[in-house]
Design a protein around this motif. Sequence first.
Motif, short mmCIF file in Angstrom:
data_model
loop_
_atom_site.label_atom_id
_atom_site.label_comp_id
_atom_site.label_asym_id
_atom_site.label_seq_id
_atom_site.Cartn_x
_atom_site.Cartn_y
_atom_site.Cartn_z
N GLU A 287 0.19 19.08 0.60
CA GLU A 287 -0.01 20.25 -0.27
C GLU A 287 1.13 20.40 -1.29
O GLU A 287 0.90 20.73 -2.44
N LEU A 288 2.35 20.15 -0.81
CA LEU A 288 3.50 20.30 -1.71
C LEU A 288 3.44 19.29 -2.87
O LEU A 288 3.61 19.65 -4.03
N LEU A 289 3.18 18.03 -2.50
CA LEU A 289 3.15 17.00 -3.54
C LEU A 289 2.03 17.25 -4.54
O LEU A 289 2.19 17.06 -5.75
N GLU A 290 0.90 17.73 -3.99
CA GLU A 290 -0.22 18.01 -4.89
C GLU A 290 0.12 19.17 -5.83
O GLU A 290 -0.06 19.07 -7.05
N SER A 291 0.68 20.24 -5.27
CA SER A 291 0.95 21.40 -6.14
C SER A 291 2.06 21.10 -7.14
O SER A 291 2.09 21.66 -8.23
N MET A 292 2.98 20.19 -6.78
CA MET A 292 4.06 19.86 -7.72
C MET A 292 3.66 18.69 -8.62
O MET A 292 4.45 18.24 -9.45
N GLN A 293 2.47 18.19 -8.38
CA GLN A 293 1.94 17.03 -9.12
C GLN A 293 2.91 15.85 -9.06
O GLN A 293 3.23 15.23 -10.08
N ILE A 294 3.38 15.61 -7.84
CA ILE A 294 4.27 14.46 -7.62
C ILE A 294 3.45 13.35 -6.99
O ILE A 294 2.71 13.59 -6.03
N SER A 295 3.61 12.15 -7.52
CA SER A 295 2.97 11.03 -6.85
C SER A 295 4.09 10.14 -6.32
O SER A 295 4.77 9.46 -7.08
N ASP A 296 4.31 10.22 -5.01
CA ASP A 296 5.43 9.49 -4.41
C ASP A 296 4.89 8.24 -3.72
O ASP A 296 4.12 8.33 -2.76
N PRO A 297 5.30 7.05 -4.20
CA PRO A 297 4.78 5.82 -3.57
C PRO A 297 5.13 5.74 -2.09
O PRO A 297 4.44 5.11 -1.30
N LEU A 298 6.22 6.43 -1.70
CA LEU A 298 6.62 6.38 -0.28
C LEU A 298 5.59 7.09 0.60
O LEU A 298 5.41 6.74 1.77
N LEU A 299 4.90 8.09 0.03
CA LEU A 299 3.87 8.78 0.81
C LEU A 299 2.70 7.83 1.08
O LEU A 299 2.17 7.78 2.20
N ASP A 300 2.34 7.04 0.08
CA ASP A 300 1.24 6.08 0.29
C ASP A 300 1.64 5.07 1.36
O ASP A 300 0.83 4.72 2.22
N ILE A 301 2.89 4.62 1.32
CA ILE A 301 3.35 3.65 2.31
C ILE A 301 3.35 4.28 3.71
O ILE A 301 2.89 3.67 4.68
N ALA A 302 3.80 5.53 3.78
CA ALA A 302 3.84 6.22 5.09
C ALA A 302 2.43 6.33 5.65
O ALA A 302 2.19 6.05 6.84
N ARG A 303 1.48 6.71 4.79
CA ARG A 303 0.09 6.87 5.27
C ARG A 303 -0.47 5.53 5.77
O ARG A 303 -1.10 5.47 6.82
N GLU A 304 -0.17 4.48 5.01
CA GLU A 304 -0.70 3.16 5.40
C GLU A 304 -0.05 2.69 6.70
O GLU A 304 -0.73 2.17 7.60
N LEU A 305 1.25 2.90 6.78
CA LEU A 305 1.97 2.50 8.01
C LEU A 305 1.39 3.22 9.22
O LEU A 305 1.17 2.62 10.28
N GLU A 306 1.18 4.51 9.05
CA GLU A 306 0.63 5.30 10.16
C GLU A 306 -0.72 4.75 10.59
O GLU A 306 -0.99 4.58 11.78
N GLU A 307 -1.55 4.46 9.59
CA GLU A 307 -2.90 3.98 9.90
C GLU A 307 -2.84 2.66 10.67
O GLU A 307 -3.52 2.49 11.68
N ILE A 308 -1.98 1.75 10.20
CA ILE A 308 -1.87 0.45 10.87
C ILE A 308 -1.33 0.65 12.29
O ILE A 308 -1.86 0.11 13.26
N ALA A 309 -0.26 1.44 12.39
CA ALA A 309 0.38 1.61 13.71
C ALA A 309 -0.57 2.26 14.71
O ALA A 309 -0.65 1.82 15.86
N LEU A 310 -1.30 3.27 14.28
CA LEU A 310 -2.17 3.98 15.23
C LEU A 310 -3.33 3.13 15.74
O LEU A 310 -3.93 3.44 16.76
N LYS A 311 -3.61 2.03 15.01
CA LYS A 311 -4.70 1.14 15.47
C LYS A 311 -4.14 -0.04 16.26
O LYS A 311 -4.88 -0.85 16.79
N ASP A 312 -2.83 -0.17 16.27
CA ASP A 312 -2.22 -1.35 16.88
C ASP A 312 -2.13 -1.19 18.41
O ASP A 312 -1.65 -0.16 18.90
N PRO A 313 -2.58 -2.21 19.15
CA PRO A 313 -2.60 -2.08 20.62
C PRO A 313 -1.21 -1.77 21.22
O PRO A 313 -1.12 -1.02 22.19
N TYR A 314 -0.14 -2.31 20.62
CA TYR A 314 1.20 -2.03 21.14
C TYR A 314 1.50 -0.53 21.02
O TYR A 314 1.95 0.10 21.97
#
Length: 390
Positions: A287-314
């Motif tokens: 919500e903060l990034l959207e309201s401040m109209q910030i596009s942070d590449p680190l947020l995209d990386i965090a989201r992708e990392l989370e998605e990969i990790a949560l599907k990983d058997p380990y």
Amino acid sequence: TGFITLDPGYVNTGSCLSAITFMDGEKGILRYRGIPVEQLAEHSTFKETAYLLINGRLPNRTELTQFSINLNDNSLVHTDLKVFFQNFPRASHPMGILSAMVNALRSFYPSLGTSEEEINITMTRLLAKVRTMAAMSYKISRGHELVLPRPDLTYCENFLNMMFDTPVKPYEIKKEVVRALRVFWILHADHEQNCSTSSVRMVGSARVNLYAAISAGIAALWGPLHGGANQAVIEMLTDVHTSGGNCRKAVERAKDKNDPFRLPGFGHRVYKTYDPRAKIIKKICDELLESMQISDPLLDIARELEEIALKDPYFIDHNLYPNVDFYSGIVLRAIGIPTNMFTVMFALGRLPGWIAQWKESTDDPHWKISRPRQIYTGNQQCDYIPLHAR
Ligand code: CMC
């Protein structure tokens, strides 16, 4: 000497009775004095949550007004402390400085007192001054003039203003930024017997003054396995970003038992499910990034990392989910907080919890000095060998 139970890292050892914070790590529940953290994040202020933790219940209007007045009255810091800041080497980590400064408060404000009223003043003084000191250290690190606290601003607004206001560019207080900071601090306000809180209790049990006990808590929080993880997450996300954005590589590294690297912002001693604080801060982050109209590449990386990790058997087998630190750094970055101050922000949030836990231990009529035992693994008796014969 009796039978000694070995429990490295105190995984199964309860160190105290406490009525402050309830956690259920299987269900992902966190409550302060019985109130779900979700409700506090939605409706409360940081000041009110601090009062709740320390005093055991929400304040009524008169109590809240008085608490605000006390915080305001104590928010200035002794100007001599400025000299202290300026003499630290430039490259000092803000957490090292903060820990030393809080310990030094004992010398600047020596009268701690023993009555309930005097102890309340010391606790309020800490809450009010540490916030001012954190902003002050930032200003000094930038070589800028200090900005003093203002009585017309809230606790969170005051901090932002002291950090970012300059004579050439007055700080514009934005409500979405204040909200993000308010929620960030509420989510960090207490977390039962974690490493820093246990340090506050343990050091406090030797009957040192409150400042010294909190200073020990700050030192413990600095560690990358604890509060230092919010800084480590941003550094890791930046690394992934600058080296081409390969998230899978970071996940694979975290699984490699020959590599000491662990995915910062993942895993928790108590939560074996999604950290309830992480859920809230993730939403605030979006919500903060959207309201401040910030596009942070680190947020995209965090989201992708989370998605990969949560599907990983380990990660699934080890019950590793994002913790509060995974998204909080992105929020702090958007607010404008420098990375090396992230853990200071955690410390400011945790202050009420440390104070409440210290107070609870001092109120305990059976308060004992913390003194764990060990299982000795060294030599049995052996004789001293003179230097010439070694
Ligand atoms: N990445 C990869 N593997 C992990 C991670 C991780 N982030 N966290 C735990 N593991 C593995 C660990 O290697 C171990 O594997 P195995 O059983 O195969 O040897 C297993 O999970 C259990 O880990 P542990 O070290 O026994 O768990 P712990 O309760 O002692 O440690 C922790 C908890 C938070 C220190 C750990 O999860 C960690 O190092 N996480 C990364 C640092 C971090 O994000 N810290 C912030 C915690 S939340 C904020 C706060 O309150 O401080």
